[in-house]
Design a protein around this motif. Structure first.
Motif, PDB file in Angstrom:
ATOM      1  N   GLU A 173       1.090  -1.211   0.257  1.00 55.64           N
ATOM      2  CA  GLU A 173       0.030  -0.189  -0.118  1.00 55.64           C
ATOM      3  C   GLU A 173       0.678   1.116  -0.431  1.00 55.64           C
ATOM      4  OE1 GLU A 173      -1.831  -0.254   3.713  1.00 55.64           O
ATOM      5  OE2 GLU A 173      -4.187  -1.665   2.280  1.00 55.64           O
TER       6      GLU A 173
ATOM      7  N   ARG B  99      -2.386   2.928  -2.974  1.00 54.59           N
ATOM      8  CA  ARG B  99      -3.470   2.369  -2.770  1.00 54.59           C
ATOM      9  C   ARG B  99      -4.146   1.227  -2.118  1.00 54.59           C
ATOM     10  NH1 ARG B  99      -4.425  -0.235  -8.899  1.00 54.59           N
ATOM     11  NH2 ARG B  99      -5.827  -0.316  -7.676  1.00 54.59           N
ATOM     12  N   PRO B 100      -5.172   1.323  -2.040  1.00 54.93           N
ATOM     13  CA  PRO B 100      -5.191   0.029  -0.777  1.00 54.93           C
ATOM     14  C   PRO B 100      -4.643  -1.723  -1.736  1.00 54.93           C
ATOM     15  CG  PRO B 100      -7.339   1.307  -1.057  1.00 54.93           C
ATOM     16  CD  PRO B 100      -6.108   1.236  -1.765  1.00 54.93           C
TER      17      PRO B 100
END
Length: 184
Positions: free
Chosen positions: A110, A115-116
């Motif tokens: 991450e 981003r997740p």
């Protein structure tokens, strides 16, 4: 790289395009099935064994057929447009990363990807990881977990689950206990 892809027994036809905005372009390959279903992790491993790492595409899409121009040639501009859309390659599992090592690996991803990362089957390269980000991730993992992973190892274990297993194995070979590997 298309010639190498086309030699893979499970691929009928392959075409690779550069996609993305200037300065963030990545290689994306579109594959049609050949002899049986296409296993994308197998394809990535095959390419990693046969090509320099910077030539291994960041993303793969399996399609029934490649779009053609009026002249019967592969329509590369249409493929570049497809590559700019949402990722169409589904992950096999929707399970979240497991506690401990998988969760720590997902957190590192991450940070690097920005981003997740929500599934243990998430693939670093399908989440738009590229060779530069892969280098940053390997460096971060080596520093955080006190291991000596190589870029090639990341390419051969590109999912959260596979990379966590590789980290545990790396720790075991250094005399540690993989399940006790701690994030520094």
């Amino acid at each position: 790289m298309d010639a190498t892809l086309n030699r893979h027994p499970r691929i009928g036809q392959a075409t690779t395009v550069a996609a993305g905005p200037p300065g963030a372009r990545r290689l994306v390959s579109f594959l049609t099935p050949g002899d049986g279903p296409v296993d994308l992790e197998d394809v990535r491993s095959y390419l990693t064994a046969h090509l320099p790492l910077h030539e291994v595409p960041a993303q793969f899409f399996v399609v029934d057929e490649l779009p053609l121009t009026a002249n019967g040639k592969v329509d590369r501009s249409a493929l570049a447009g497809w590559a700019s859309g949402p990722v169409a390659v589904p992950s096999v599992s929707d399970e979240p990363p497991g506690k401990g090592l998988e969760e720590a690996v997902a957190r590192q991803w991450e940070v690097v990807l920005g981003r997740p990362v929500s599934r243990r089957s998430d693939n670093f390269f399908e989440l738009e990881g590229n060779s530069l980000l892969a280098s940053l991730l390997v460096k971060a993992l080596n520093e955080s977990f006190r291991v000596q992973l190589s870029l090639r190892q990341l390419y051969s274990a590109p999912t959260v689950a596979a990379l966590a297993a590789l980290l545990a194995e790396e720790s075991d070979t250094r005399g540690g206990r993989g399940e006790d590997l701690e994030h520094v």
